[in-house]
Design a protein around this motif. Structure first.
Motif, PDB file in Angstrom:
ATOM      1  N   GLU A   1      -0.660 -12.940  -0.746  1.00  0.00           N
ATOM      2  CA  GLU A   1      -0.192 -14.159  -1.417  1.00  0.00           C
ATOM      3  C   GLU A   1       0.080 -13.920  -2.903  1.00  0.00           C
ATOM      4  N   PRO A   2      -0.839 -13.272  -3.657  1.00  0.00           N
ATOM      5  CA  PRO A   2      -0.513 -12.981  -5.065  1.00  0.00           C
ATOM      6  C   PRO A   2       0.690 -12.060  -5.212  1.00  0.00           C
ATOM      7  N   LEU A   3       0.830 -11.106  -4.294  1.00  0.00           N
ATOM      8  CA  LEU A   3       1.971 -10.203  -4.362  1.00  0.00           C
ATOM      9  C   LEU A   3       3.283 -10.947  -4.127  1.00  0.00           C
ATOM     10  N   ARG A   4       3.263 -11.888  -3.177  1.00  0.00           N
ATOM     11  CA  ARG A   4       4.473 -12.680  -2.923  1.00  0.00           C
ATOM     12  C   ARG A   4       4.845 -13.494  -4.169  1.00  0.00           C
ATOM     13  N   MET A   5       3.805 -14.008  -4.832  1.00  0.00           N
ATOM     14  CA  MET A   5       4.050 -14.790  -6.045  1.00  0.00           C
ATOM     15  C   MET A   5       4.632 -13.905  -7.143  1.00  0.00           C
ATOM     16  N   VAL A   6       4.040 -12.706  -7.334  1.00  0.00           N
ATOM     17  CA  VAL A   6       4.544 -11.780  -8.348  1.00  0.00           C
ATOM     18  C   VAL A   6       5.991 -11.409  -8.050  1.00  0.00           C
ATOM     19  N   SER A   7       6.249 -11.051  -6.788  1.00  0.00           N
ATOM     20  CA  SER A   7       7.590 -10.644  -6.380  1.00  0.00           C
ATOM     21  C   SER A   7       8.586 -11.784  -6.569  1.00  0.00           C
TER      22      SER A   7
ATOM     23  N   ALA B   1       9.858  -3.161 -11.440  1.00  0.00           N
ATOM     24  CA  ALA B   1       8.731  -4.061 -11.204  1.00  0.00           C
ATOM     25  C   ALA B   1       8.909  -4.830  -9.891  1.00  0.00           C
ATOM     26  N   VAL B   2      10.123  -5.359  -9.677  1.00  0.00           N
ATOM     27  CA  VAL B   2      10.408  -6.097  -8.437  1.00  0.00           C
ATOM     28  C   VAL B   2      10.286  -5.167  -7.232  1.00  0.00           C
ATOM     29  N   ASP B   3      10.866  -3.988  -7.338  1.00  0.00           N
ATOM     30  CA  ASP B   3      10.829  -3.030  -6.238  1.00  0.00           C
ATOM     31  C   ASP B   3       9.394  -2.610  -5.927  1.00  0.00           C
ATOM     32  N   GLY B   4       8.579  -2.403  -6.976  1.00  0.00           N
ATOM     33  CA  GLY B   4       7.183  -2.004  -6.765  1.00  0.00           C
ATOM     34  C   GLY B   4       6.391  -3.077  -6.040  1.00  0.00           C
ATOM     35  N   ALA B   5       6.596  -4.336  -6.393  1.00  0.00           N
ATOM     36  CA  ALA B   5       5.889  -5.437  -5.728  1.00  0.00           C
ATOM     37  C   ALA B   5       6.285  -5.537  -4.256  1.00  0.00           C
TER      38      ALA B   5
ATOM     39  N   ARG C   1       7.483  -3.088  -2.381  1.00  0.00           N
ATOM     40  CA  ARG C   1       6.955  -1.939  -1.636  1.00  0.00           C
ATOM     41  C   ARG C   1       5.452  -2.064  -1.373  1.00  0.00           C
ATOM     42  N   MET C   2       4.703  -2.578  -2.360  1.00  0.00           N
ATOM     43  CA  MET C   2       3.274  -2.795  -2.160  1.00  0.00           C
ATOM     44  C   MET C   2       3.025  -3.793  -1.038  1.00  0.00           C
ATOM     45  N   GLN C   3       3.829  -4.842  -0.991  1.00  0.00           N
ATOM     46  CA  GLN C   3       3.705  -5.847   0.064  1.00  0.00           C
ATOM     47  C   GLN C   3       3.982  -5.220   1.431  1.00  0.00           C
ATOM     48  N   ARG C   4       4.999  -4.344   1.489  1.00  0.00           N
ATOM     49  CA  ARG C   4       5.348  -3.689   2.748  1.00  0.00           C
ATOM     50  C   ARG C   4       4.244  -2.717   3.179  1.00  0.00           C
ATOM     51  N   MET C   5       3.658  -2.009   2.212  1.00  0.00           N
ATOM     52  CA  MET C   5       2.581  -1.061   2.532  1.00  0.00           C
ATOM     53  C   MET C   5       1.353  -1.782   3.082  1.00  0.00           C
ATOM     54  N   ILE C   6       1.012  -2.930   2.504  1.00  0.00           N
ATOM     55  CA  ILE C   6      -0.126  -3.708   3.012  1.00  0.00           C
ATOM     56  C   ILE C   6       0.154  -4.183   4.430  1.00  0.00           C
TER      57      ILE C   6
ATOM     58  N   PHE D   1       1.222   7.331   5.551  1.00  0.00           N
ATOM     59  CA  PHE D   1       2.018   7.292   4.316  1.00  0.00           C
ATOM     60  C   PHE D   1       2.611   8.650   3.935  1.00  0.00           C
ATOM     61  N   GLN D   2       2.844   9.493   4.921  1.00  0.00           N
ATOM     62  CA  GLN D   2       3.480  10.781   4.647  1.00  0.00           C
ATOM     63  C   GLN D   2       4.986  10.642   4.830  1.00  0.00           C
ATOM     64  N   ARG D   3       5.736  10.969   3.782  1.00  0.00           N
ATOM     65  CA  ARG D   3       7.187  10.888   3.819  1.00  0.00           C
ATOM     66  C   ARG D   3       7.774  12.268   3.565  1.00  0.00           C
ATOM     67  N   LEU D   4       8.852  12.600   4.280  1.00  0.00           N
ATOM     68  CA  LEU D   4       9.529  13.884   4.092  1.00  0.00           C
ATOM     69  C   LEU D   4      10.796  13.744   3.252  1.00  0.00           C
ATOM     70  N   HIS D   5      11.188  12.490   2.982  1.00  0.00           N
ATOM     71  CA  HIS D   5      12.419  12.246   2.234  1.00  0.00           C
ATOM     72  C   HIS D   5      12.170  11.162   1.192  1.00  0.00           C
ATOM     73  N   SER D   6      13.031  11.096   0.202  1.00  0.00           N
ATOM     74  CA  SER D   6      12.901  10.072  -0.838  1.00  0.00           C
ATOM     75  C   SER D   6      13.267   8.703  -0.270  1.00  0.00           C
ATOM     76  N   ARG D   7      12.793   7.648  -0.960  1.00  0.00           N
ATOM     77  CA  ARG D   7      13.086   6.284  -0.500  1.00  0.00           C
ATOM     78  C   ARG D   7      14.569   5.945  -0.631  1.00  0.00           C
ATOM     79  N   SER D   8      15.244   6.608  -1.560  1.00  0.00           N
ATOM     80  CA  SER D   8      16.679   6.347  -1.720  1.00  0.00           C
ATOM     81  C   SER D   8      17.470   6.881  -0.533  1.00  0.00           C
ATOM     82  N   GLU D   9      16.923   7.965   0.115  1.00  0.00           N
ATOM     83  CA  GLU D   9      17.603   8.527   1.289  1.00  0.00           C
ATOM     84  C   GLU D   9      17.304   7.716   2.541  1.00  0.00           C
ATOM     85  N   TYR D  10      16.001   7.480   2.780  1.00  0.00           N
ATOM     86  CA  TYR D  10      15.572   6.763   3.983  1.00  0.00           C
ATOM     87  C   TYR D  10      14.455   5.795   3.599  1.00  0.00           C
ATOM     88  N   PRO D  11      14.602   4.514   3.918  1.00  0.00           N
ATOM     89  CA  PRO D  11      13.564   3.530   3.574  1.00  0.00           C
ATOM     90  C   PRO D  11      12.335   3.682   4.473  1.00  0.00           C
ATOM     91  N   GLY D  12      11.248   2.970   4.112  1.00  0.00           N
ATOM     92  CA  GLY D  12      10.049   2.970   4.941  1.00  0.00           C
ATOM     93  C   GLY D  12       8.828   3.451   4.169  1.00  0.00           C
TER      94      GLY D  12
END
Length: 420
Positions: free
Chosen positions: A210-216, A241-245, A247-252, A367-378
């Motif tokens: 909920e706080p993350l949604r508010m921040v975003s 800042a927007v992108d970080g919020a 991504r944090m919401q998606r990770m949770i 949370f292991q990624r083989l590619h950058s977020r710009s190449e493949y999301p997730g």
């Protein structure tokens, strides 16, 4: 001990494992006068000729001459017939006790043995010389598993060995009871931990998001309203800042998904996997249409599973194939299955970019990624969820891949679930 002092006792240890022999010798030397070690029965007999021991402790499985044969030779010798022999054995088969009786053993111990139990057995045999008389011409006939065995030993010897075997069974049963009590305590603790994890998941799903949604939300609002007043660097700060919020919401959200695989256990019921796959493909229709992907599959079996989790499994594996596509060709995905012994073996094969061999295990970690977020999301959690789902169903998940040619994920599921 019938006037036999511990200092006068000579024990012969026959053991092919140098580590076990050293441990046993160290234990006995602190209590008895002399301890001799032989690596096998063939080495033990000449040592006995040179210096007859008071008692023999022998492993059963040894090279050249095993413990049973050594015991038979000792009993057949007029010089050594009265020497008690303790055999160390796994005692996993009742016929081992019969073999011990037939060869004239005075007792059994199992590896790993309790030192106090061994010492008590030695003291008992040394204190009861009547149990060390030579075999008589009489004996008893016993039947075990439909086979008859004749045991030519004194009845006192037979009863003593049987009681020692029974004593060992009681000892092991006590160990099993202790282990069972520990397992039950661990199960209770695990249930408590799962309840706490469920409570955490409930808190995380609301109080953290909920706080993350508010921040975003407010950052996005600020970005839209103030965009004309910000210079390029300030705009990039706002975007980060927007992108970080977000991504944090998606990770949770993804972490909660992972935790629910273990804490929210559904019922395992016989389920048509063709219907399960169809549900997963409906959820992936937009991605399939976007990439112009071709998805085919074998006729799938009916298996006892947790259906929502298997929809998630197929959706993640196929979605992965639709995400990591090769730029020079439309994606093709093939779902196959075949019976393999007691399991069904499934495969999800694609013609995408492939995975390097050194990353085969890494892709299943959180949370292991083989590619950058710009190449493949997730967030890099989808395959970890797949692995957890498959393992919960009693199977295993692995992959084969070749860079530039594609990847195949394999997983197994028991064809028939015990208790299903």
């Amino acid at each position: 001990m019938n006037d036999l002092r511990s200092a006068d006792v000579h024990i012969l240890v026959v053991e092919d494992s140098s580590a076990q022999a050293f441990k046993l010798r160290h234990l006995l030397l602190g209590r008895f006068g002399k301890v001799t070690v032989a690596a096998h029965g063939g080495e033990a007999l000449p040592l006995m000729e040179a210096d007859p021991p008071t008692l023999v402790i022998s492993d059963v499985k040894m090279p050249e001459m095993d413990g049973y044969e050594l015991c038979r030779r000792i009993r057949a010798s007029e010089q050594f017939a009265k020497i008690p022999v303790i055999l160390i054995t796994a005692l996993t088969d009742p016929s081992e006790a019969i073999k011990g009786l037939q060869c004239g053993a005075s007792g059994f111990l199992t590896k790993p043995y309790e030192e106090d139990h061994l010492l008590a057995r030695i003291q008992f045999l040394l204190a009861n010389p009547d149990l060390r008389r030579p075999n008589s011409e009489t004996g008893v006939e016993v039947t075990l598993a439909g086979h008859k065995y004749f045991i030519a030993s004194e009845r006192e010897q037979i009863l003593d060995l049987l009681f020692s075997t029974y004593e060992l069974a009681i000892w092991k049963n006590r160990e099993l009871q202790v282990a069972t009590e520990k397992l039950e305590a661990q199960t209770v603790e695990l249930q408590r931990s799962n309840r706490e994890l469920e409570q955490f998941a409930a808190v995380a799903s609301h109080d953290l998001q909920e706080p993350l949604r508010m921040v975003s939300s407010y950052l996005g609002l600020l970005e839209r309203r103030a965009t004309e007043k910000l210079n390029d660097k300030e705009k990039s700060f706002m975007h980060f800042a927007v992108d970080g919020a977000v991504r944090m919401q998606r990770m949770i959200t993804d972490l909660l998904t992972y935790s629910r695989v273990s804490t929210h256990i559904g019922e395992f019921v016989p389920t048509d996997l063709n219907a399960v796959l169809a549900d997963a493909l409906v959820n992936l229709e937009a991605a399939r249409a976007e990439h112009g992907a071709t998805i085919t599959h074998d006729v799938l079996p009916t298996v006892s599973i947790d259906k929502p989790r298997f929809v998630q499994l197929f959706q993640n594996l196929i979605g992965n194939a639709l995400k990591f596509t090769a730029p020079d060709r439309p994606p093709e995905v093939r779902i196959g299955c075949a019976r393999q012994g007691n399991d069904w073996l499934f495969s999800v094969r694609d013609n995408g970019i492939g995975i390097e061999e050194q990353n085969f295990e890494r892709v299943f970690e959180l949370f292991q990624r083989l590619h950058s977020r710009s190449e493949y999301p997730g967030t890099g959690i989808g395959l970890a969820v797949c692995k957890k789902i498959v393992e919960r169903h009693g199977g295993r998940l692995w992959l084969e891949s070749e860079i530039g040619k594609g990847t195949t994920f394999h997983f197994t599921v028991p064809a028939e679930r015990v208790g299903a």
